[in-house]
Scaffold this motif. Sequence first.
Motif, mmCIF file in Angstrom:
data_model
loop_
_atom_site.group_PDB
_atom_site.id
_atom_site.type_symbol
_atom_site.label_atom_id
_atom_site.label_comp_id
_atom_site.label_asym_id
_atom_site.label_seq_id
_atom_site.Cartn_x
_atom_site.Cartn_y
_atom_site.Cartn_z
ATOM 1 N N SER A 185 23.622 -16.327 -16.819
ATOM 2 C CA SER A 185 23.990 -15.591 -18.021
ATOM 3 C C SER A 185 22.771 -14.889 -18.596
ATOM 4 O O SER A 185 21.640 -15.094 -18.165
ATOM 5 C CB SER A 185 24.593 -16.544 -19.059
ATOM 6 N N GLY A 186 23.025 -14.085 -19.603
ATOM 7 C CA GLY A 186 21.923 -13.397 -20.260
ATOM 8 C C GLY A 186 22.302 -13.013 -21.673
ATOM 9 O O GLY A 186 23.471 -12.803 -21.985
ATOM 10 N N SER A 187 21.325 -12.941 -22.543
ATOM 11 C CA SER A 187 21.540 -12.539 -23.927
ATOM 12 C C SER A 187 20.223 -12.009 -24.469
ATOM 13 O O SER A 187 19.166 -12.166 -23.846
ATOM 14 C CB SER A 187 22.013 -13.732 -24.768
ATOM 15 N N THR A 188 20.271 -11.384 -25.630
ATOM 16 C CA THR A 188 19.030 -10.903 -26.240
ATOM 17 C C THR A 188 18.103 -12.059 -26.582
ATOM 18 O O THR A 188 16.882 -11.905 -26.562
ATOM 19 C CB THR A 188 19.336 -10.095 -27.511
ATOM 20 N N PHE A 189 18.677 -13.224 -26.885
ATOM 21 C CA PHE A 189 17.885 -14.413 -27.160
ATOM 22 C C PHE A 189 17.088 -14.803 -25.917
ATOM 23 O O PHE A 189 15.871 -15.027 -25.973
ATOM 24 C CB PHE A 189 18.810 -15.558 -27.578
ATOM 25 N N LEU A 190 17.756 -14.879 -24.782
ATOM 26 C CA LEU A 190 17.081 -15.219 -23.534
ATOM 27 C C LEU A 190 16.051 -14.161 -23.168
ATOM 28 O O LEU A 190 14.920 -14.485 -22.785
ATOM 29 C CB LEU A 190 18.101 -15.355 -22.402
ATOM 30 N N SER A 191 16.436 -12.901 -23.275
ATOM 31 C CA SER A 191 15.522 -11.822 -22.911
ATOM 32 C C SER A 191 14.257 -11.855 -23.745
ATOM 33 O O SER A 191 13.152 -11.647 -23.235
ATOM 34 C CB SER A 191 16.223 -10.472 -23.077
ATOM 35 N N SER A 192 14.419 -12.135 -25.042
ATOM 36 C CA SER A 192 13.269 -12.178 -25.937
ATOM 37 C C SER A 192 12.290 -13.273 -25.541
ATOM 38 O O SER A 192 11.073 -13.064 -25.494
ATOM 39 C CB SER A 192 13.742 -12.384 -27.383
ATOM 40 N N LEU A 193 12.810 -14.458 -25.252
ATOM 41 C CA LEU A 193 11.937 -15.573 -24.893
ATOM 42 C C LEU A 193 11.351 -15.415 -23.490
ATOM 43 O O LEU A 193 10.171 -15.709 -23.264
ATOM 44 C CB LEU A 193 12.699 -16.891 -24.997
#
Length: 361
Positions: A185-193
Amino acid sequence: MSTPTLALVGLSQTERSMLFEQITALDPDAVAPLERARFGGAPGWLVSDAALARTVLTNGIGVKSRPAASQFKLGGVGARQGREVRSLKRELLLALGSLAEQEDLVHKHVAAALGAREGVLPTGLTEALTSATISLVTGTAPGSVDQTGLRNQVMQTWTLIEDANATGSRHDAFYIYLRGLLSASGSTFLSSLEARGWRREQIAEELRAMILAGWGSTAAAITSAISLGVAADLRGAFVLDEVLRLYPPSFMIGRTVAESRRGLPFERGEILLISPWLIHRSSRGWRAPLDFDPERWKDRRPGTPRWFLPFGLGPRRCPAARFARTQAQVTGSLLCTVRRPDRTEVVLLENRSPALVPAAR
């Protein structure tokens, strides 16, 4: 003649309800700003003054009072010490802040988690909001998290964390479940970290700790807002602030003195119990402190000391504070038609967060 010592129970999760009863039984204006206390036999102090609380929480005087073994099993940034805490918390704040800005997406996930329960006060509001957070953070489909299974996993994990005789592991069944959600999966939260060098194993561990530490806190704020009749107004100026003032997400913040400081009476090893409940209800910091009055905030001049710490202060301040506010406002709009109860009472929701709830008949 020696000053009497306030006798309180300990700070463990099993003693939390009794401690809440003892704290709420105190008169915020009769308790000294700094009062000697014993917590289940351990010496310490009860802090009900905002300036002293700020000193304790921002100057590195104390460390979290949770036993080391329990803190290790909880994991996350809270289990770390030293300078790295500030940098990791800053990165979490940025990542969670990116979610808080996407209100339409937050709305989509909360609405899916509530399902047909929109318009009524769900009995499972805690797991509904937590499941919405998990699906949003991990980038999985809205409404895809099993809420009953989530509650069972959280309860089992907390039991192992609090059990001094259980070894436990931060990479337990709950961690494995969250790590699995992150795998594809992916999200802006994951991308940021991930852009800042976080590995998915580290993100899963932090997500686990964040969910456990915040279990029930947003649900408590929403339940209080409904009981006050202001769920529809949480986007209004200072309405949510006033809800959090009267019913803060945590009624206590525990620290253990790590080093003595000149001018302060604290000895190394003593417990410091900072009470947002007492600080938020003291006439030293607020006029008519027991009244629900969002208008009071308009009178506060810039630079006036803030007697307000719903999410803590300093390097260990809750990194999810901004996101929690957005989720609370969105949820309030979804549950705005829930009828305000005729009778209410204050309880400790999920054995951790004060809430104004409909009174049992």
